[in-house]
Design a protein around this motif. Structure first.
Motif, short mmCIF file in Angstrom:
data_model
loop_
_atom_site.label_atom_id
_atom_site.label_comp_id
_atom_site.label_asym_id
_atom_site.label_seq_id
_atom_site.Cartn_x
_atom_site.Cartn_y
_atom_site.Cartn_z
N TYR A 1 0.91 -1.27 0.08
CA TYR A 1 -0.08 0.06 -0.04
C TYR A 1 0.94 1.15 -0.17
O TYR A 1 0.67 2.13 -0.71
N TYR A 2 1.80 1.22 1.02
CA TYR A 2 2.78 2.48 1.04
C TYR A 2 3.52 2.79 -0.29
O TYR A 2 3.60 3.77 -0.88
N ARG A 3 3.95 1.63 -1.09
CA ARG A 3 4.67 1.75 -2.53
C ARG A 3 3.76 2.62 -3.36
O ARG A 3 3.77 3.16 -4.15
N GLU A 4 2.44 1.79 -3.30
CA GLU A 4 1.30 2.14 -4.20
C GLU A 4 0.88 3.61 -4.16
O GLU A 4 0.59 4.47 -5.11
N GLU A 5 0.81 3.93 -2.72
CA GLU A 5 0.43 5.33 -2.45
C GLU A 5 1.59 6.40 -2.94
O GLU A 5 1.26 7.32 -3.28
N GLY A 6 2.90 5.95 -2.72
CA GLY A 6 3.84 6.95 -3.18
C GLY A 6 4.21 6.93 -4.44
O GLY A 6 4.00 8.19 -5.19
N GLU A 7 3.45 6.23 -5.35
CA GLU A 7 3.39 6.15 -6.81
C GLU A 7 2.24 7.27 -7.03
O GLU A 7 2.41 7.99 -8.21
N ARG A 8 1.14 7.03 -6.45
CA ARG A 8 0.16 7.77 -6.69
C ARG A 8 0.17 9.31 -6.54
O ARG A 8 -0.10 10.17 -7.05
#
Length: 184
Positions: A153-160
């Motif tokens: 989730y943190y990786r995806e949120e960082g990309e978003r």
């Protein structure tokens, strides 16, 4: 239970005396020394479970709870908490003992994700499954699953956020923080 191993089959304890050469400018054992020893313990535990070469893929939060003094003996307790297809999460707990007064303190904890590799091709290979034999082992496995989900989730949120970081909503959240935005 073909190709499954118990947690106890790979549990590893490493013990080392903390010498003056390991100390930092403050006279305490340098955190980098502790991290290096934790990585060695994680490797030994993972390699015992996987029965092959393993590499460190990530280290998830290293908590420094107490300093380690020169002359203390540290014990690094490593245990496989979770297995995926080719990865293993190894929990590390570091204890320091003062040999003069026998006081033991918990100094560090962390989780190392290790990946098993084929020794010829260096490609990831499947690791044995894990036999969970008690409530603590089940809790550690489930907690590792949740930590993996949160990290995704943190990786995806960082990309978003990379694509929306200039939006007013995102910039407004920074007004309460200790930062100044200076962009061209």
């Amino acid at each position: 239970m073909n190709n499954y191993k118990t947690v106890s089959e790979s549990q590893t304890t490493m013990t080392e005396l903390m010498i003056p050469a390991y100390s930092n400018f403050g006279g305490k054992i340098h955190g980098g020394i502790i991290l290096s020893l934790m990585d060695k313990a994680a490797y030994a535990c993972a390699a015992k479970h996987a029965e092959t070469y393993c590499v460190t893929a990530s280290i998830d939060t290293v908590d420094f709870r107490a300093s380690v003094e020169v002359g203390e003996i540290i014990s690094l307790l490593a245990s496989v908490n979770y297995v995926g297809n080719s990865s293993l999460v190894v929990g590390i707990k570091v204890l320091a003992e003062n040999v003069k007064n026998h006081q033991v303190k918990h100094t560090n904890s962390s989780y190392f994700t290790m990946v098993a590799l084929d020794e010829q091709t260096h490609a990831p290979i499947q690791v044995p499954g894990l036999v969970l034999e008690n409530a603590v082992q089940i809790q550690r496995f489930i907690t590792a699953m949740h930590r993996k989900e949160l990290n995704r989730y943190y990786r995806e949120e960082g990309e978003r956020l990379k694509s929306v970081f200039k939006s007013q909503d995102v910039l407004d959240t920074l007004k309460k923080e200790r930062c100044i935005i200076k962009t061209s």
